[in-house]
Design a protein around this motif. Structure first.
Motif, PDB file in Angstrom:
ATOM      1  N   ALA A  15       0.853  -1.188   0.000  1.00  0.00           N
ATOM      2  CA  ALA A  15       0.000   0.000   0.000  1.00  0.00           C
ATOM      3  C   ALA A  15       0.887   1.235   0.000  1.00  0.00           C
ATOM      4  CB  ALA A  15      -0.906  -0.006   1.227  1.00  0.00           C
ATOM      5  N   VAL A  16       0.432   2.247  -0.732  1.00  0.00           N
ATOM      6  CA  VAL A  16       1.174   3.496  -0.853  1.00  0.00           C
ATOM      7  C   VAL A  16       0.228   4.650  -0.558  1.00  0.00           C
ATOM      8  CG1 VAL A  16       2.434   5.010  -2.450  1.00  0.00           C
ATOM      9  CG2 VAL A  16       2.713   2.532  -2.596  1.00  0.00           C
ATOM     10  N   CYS A  17       0.737   5.632   0.163  1.00  0.00           N
ATOM     11  CA  CYS A  17      -0.028   6.850   0.400  1.00  0.00           C
ATOM     12  C   CYS A  17       0.905   8.035   0.187  1.00  0.00           C
ATOM     13  CB  CYS A  17      -0.601   6.869   1.821  1.00  0.00           C
ATOM     14  SG  CYS A  17      -1.713   8.257   2.123  1.00  0.00           S
ATOM     15  N   VAL A  18       0.588   8.857  -0.800  1.00  0.00           N
ATOM     16  CA  VAL A  18       1.318  10.097  -1.022  1.00  0.00           C
ATOM     17  C   VAL A  18       0.584  11.158  -0.227  1.00  0.00           C
ATOM     18  CG1 VAL A  18       2.105  11.790  -2.708  1.00  0.00           C
ATOM     19  CG2 VAL A  18       2.045   9.349  -3.310  1.00  0.00           C
ATOM     20  N   MET A  19       1.330  11.857   0.645  1.00  0.00           N
ATOM     21  CA  MET A  19       0.715  12.802   1.580  1.00  0.00           C
ATOM     22  C   MET A  19       1.328  14.187   1.430  1.00  0.00           C
ATOM     23  SD  MET A  19       0.986  10.248   4.878  1.00  0.00           S
ATOM     24  CE  MET A  19       0.466  11.469   6.071  1.00  0.00           C
ATOM     25  N   ASP A  20       0.509  15.203   1.652  1.00  0.00           N
ATOM     26  CA  ASP A  20       1.003  16.572   1.762  1.00  0.00           C
ATOM     27  C   ASP A  20       1.801  16.656   3.057  1.00  0.00           C
ATOM     28  OD1 ASP A  20       0.938  19.360   2.834  1.00  0.00           O
ATOM     29  OD2 ASP A  20      -0.098  19.754   0.943  1.00  0.00           O
ATOM     30  N   ALA A  21       3.040  17.097   2.970  1.00  0.00           N
ATOM     31  CA  ALA A  21       3.917  17.106   4.139  1.00  0.00           C
ATOM     32  C   ALA A  21       3.533  18.159   5.163  1.00  0.00           C
ATOM     33  CB  ALA A  21       5.365  17.310   3.701  1.00  0.00           C
ATOM     34  N   GLU A  22       2.726  19.132   4.782  1.00  0.00           N
ATOM     35  CA  GLU A  22       2.338  20.180   5.727  1.00  0.00           C
ATOM     36  C   GLU A  22       0.992  19.910   6.383  1.00  0.00           C
ATOM     37  OE1 GLU A  22       2.659  23.766   3.460  1.00  0.00           O
ATOM     38  OE2 GLU A  22       4.811  23.478   3.149  1.00  0.00           O
ATOM     39  N   THR A  23       0.028  19.435   5.593  1.00  0.00           N
ATOM     40  CA  THR A  23      -1.326  19.230   6.126  1.00  0.00           C
ATOM     41  C   THR A  23      -1.630  17.772   6.447  1.00  0.00           C
ATOM     42  OG1 THR A  23      -2.339  18.875   3.954  1.00  0.00           O
ATOM     43  CG2 THR A  23      -2.163  21.171   4.733  1.00  0.00           C
ATOM     44  N   TYR A  24      -0.739  16.861   6.032  1.00  0.00           N
ATOM     45  CA  TYR A  24      -0.915  15.412   6.196  1.00  0.00           C
ATOM     46  C   TYR A  24      -2.003  14.869   5.261  1.00  0.00           C
ATOM     47  CZ  TYR A  24       1.769  15.494  10.645  1.00  0.00           C
ATOM     48  OH  TYR A  24       2.723  15.633  11.619  1.00  0.00           O
ATOM     49  N   ALA A  25      -2.605  15.696   4.446  1.00  0.00           N
ATOM     50  CA  ALA A  25      -3.700  15.256   3.584  1.00  0.00           C
ATOM     51  C   ALA A  25      -3.235  14.173   2.618  1.00  0.00           C
ATOM     52  CB  ALA A  25      -4.270  16.431   2.802  1.00  0.00           C
ATOM     53  N   ARG A  89      16.918  10.447   1.154  1.00  0.00           N
ATOM     54  CA  ARG A  89      15.464  10.615   1.027  1.00  0.00           C
ATOM     55  C   ARG A  89      14.679   9.395   1.482  1.00  0.00           C
ATOM     56  NH1 ARG A  89      13.423   8.980  -4.673  1.00  0.00           N
ATOM     57  NH2 ARG A  89      11.603  10.165  -4.105  1.00  0.00           N
ATOM     58  N   VAL A  90      15.346   8.278   1.768  1.00  0.00           N
ATOM     59  CA  VAL A  90      14.668   7.062   2.218  1.00  0.00           C
ATOM     60  C   VAL A  90      14.759   6.970   3.735  1.00  0.00           C
ATOM     61  CG1 VAL A  90      14.604   4.552   2.085  1.00  0.00           C
ATOM     62  CG2 VAL A  90      15.184   5.888   0.049  1.00  0.00           C
ATOM     63  N   HIS A  91      13.593   6.773   4.360  1.00  0.00           N
ATOM     64  CA  HIS A  91      13.507   6.689   5.816  1.00  0.00           C
ATOM     65  C   HIS A  91      12.665   5.466   6.180  1.00  0.00           C
ATOM     66  CE1 HIS A  91      15.029  10.803   5.932  1.00  0.00           C
ATOM     67  NE2 HIS A  91      14.236  11.001   4.913  1.00  0.00           N
ATOM     68  N   CYS A 154       2.219   9.389   8.664  1.00  0.00           N
ATOM     69  CA  CYS A 154       1.819  10.246   9.783  1.00  0.00           C
ATOM     70  C   CYS A 154       2.855  10.180  10.905  1.00  0.00           C
ATOM     71  CB  CYS A 154       0.441   9.834  10.279  1.00  0.00           C
ATOM     72  SG  CYS A 154      -0.232  10.869  11.581  1.00  0.00           S
ATOM     73  N   THR A 155       3.322   8.980  11.213  1.00  0.00           N
ATOM     74  CA  THR A 155       4.317   8.814  12.271  1.00  0.00           C
ATOM     75  C   THR A 155       5.618   9.525  11.906  1.00  0.00           C
ATOM     76  OG1 THR A 155       3.349   6.702  12.923  1.00  0.00           O
ATOM     77  CG2 THR A 155       5.618   7.114  13.628  1.00  0.00           C
ATOM     78  N   LYS A 159       7.310  12.743  13.810  1.00  0.00           N
ATOM     79  CA  LYS A 159       8.702  12.762  14.284  1.00  0.00           C
ATOM     80  C   LYS A 159       9.423  14.008  13.758  1.00  0.00           C
ATOM     81  CE  LYS A 159      11.295   9.081  14.338  1.00  0.00           C
ATOM     82  NZ  LYS A 159      11.968   7.807  13.966  1.00  0.00           N
ATOM     83  N   GLN A 160       9.220  14.319  12.483  1.00  0.00           N
ATOM     84  CA  GLN A 160       9.870  15.482  11.886  1.00  0.00           C
ATOM     85  C   GLN A 160       9.383  16.792  12.503  1.00  0.00           C
ATOM     86  OE1 GLN A 160      12.467  14.935   9.663  1.00  0.00           O
ATOM     87  NE2 GLN A 160      11.946  12.928  10.468  1.00  0.00           N
ATOM     88  N   ASN A 161       8.116  16.817  12.894  1.00  0.00           N
ATOM     89  CA  ASN A 161       7.513  18.039  13.444  1.00  0.00           C
ATOM     90  C   ASN A 161       7.611  18.124  14.958  1.00  0.00           C
ATOM     91  OD1 ASN A 161       6.758  18.897  10.861  1.00  0.00           O
ATOM     92  ND2 ASN A 161       4.861  17.732  10.940  1.00  0.00           N
TER      93      ASN A 161
END
Length: 170
Positions: A15-25, A89-91, A154-155, A159-161
Motif C-alpha cells: 500500500a502506498v499513500c502520497v501525503m502533503d507534508a504540511e497538512t498530512y492530507a 530521502r529514504v527513511h 503520519c508517524t 517525528k519530523q515536526n
C-alpha cells in the motif's frame, strides 16, 4: 507543495499513500502488486520527495517465507527510491513506533491505530472517517492497508515536526 511517499510493504502487494507534508492530507493512495509500486516509484515520484517505508522488526519469533519476501521488497523499494534521488530521502518507521506515536500504547492493534487516525483527522464522519461520495471526509476511498501506509507517513511527519520522539533507534 512538498509531499512524502509512505509505503506499507507486503510480500506480494504493498500500500502506498502520497501525503502533503504540511497538512498530512492524503493526495494519492492505493494498493498494488509490488512490481507496480516499483514502477510508480521510478516514474511518478519526484527525486526530492522523502520515501518512508515500514520496516520489519524481529522479536525472536520464528517467521516464514512471507516475512523474508517482504524484507526483500523493502530493500528493493529503498534501492529504487535512492537511484531516483539520494540515499538521504529514504527513511524507515517500525510498527512499534506507529503504535507509540498514534496510540501511546505498544500493545495497540490495527483497529486502535485506525481509530486514532479517525479521531485526529476526520471532520464529520467520526465513525469511519471516509464520508460518502457526495460528502467525502479525510479518508474517503481508503481501504485495507492504505490505512497502514498513512500511519507510516503520519508517524514520520510527527517525528519530523517534534510531535513524537521515538525510543526506537533507526
Amino acid at each position: 507543495m512538498p509531499c512524502i511517499v509512505a509505503i506499507d510493504p507486503g510480500n506480494t502487494h504493498s500500500a502506498v499513500c502520497v501525503m502533503d507534508a504540511e497538512t498530512y492530507a492524503p493526495l494519492i493512495h492505493f494498493k498494488l502488486p509490488n512490481r507496480d509500486v516499483v514502477t510508480f516509484l521510478r516514474t511518478k515520484v519526484s527525486g526530492r520527495d522523502p520515501v518512508i517505508i515500514e520496516r520489519v522488526a524481529s522479536y525472536g519469533m520464528a517467521v516464514g517465507k512471507e516475512v523474508f519476501d517482504t524484507c526483500f521488497w523493502i530493500g528493493y523499494f529503498a534501492a529504487v527510491a535512492e537511484l531516483n534521488g539520494s540515499p538521504e530521502r529514504v527513511h524507515y518507521i517500525y510498527r512499534q513506533e506507529e503504535k507509540l506515536c498514534l496510540c501511546q500504547d505498544s500493545r495497540a492493534k490495527d483497529q486502535n491505530i485506525r481509530r486514532a487516525l479517525i479521531d485526529r483527522f476526520a471532520v464529520h464522519d467520526l465513525k469511519n472517517g471516509r464520508g460518502v461520495k457526495k460528502n467525502p471526509d479525510f479518508f474517503y476511498g481508503f481501504a485495507q492497508d492504505q490505512w497502514a501506509a498513512f500511519a507510516v507517513g503520519c508517524t514520520w511527519l510527527d517525528k519530523q515536526n517534534g510531535r513524537f520522539s521515538s525510543p526506537i533507534k533507526s
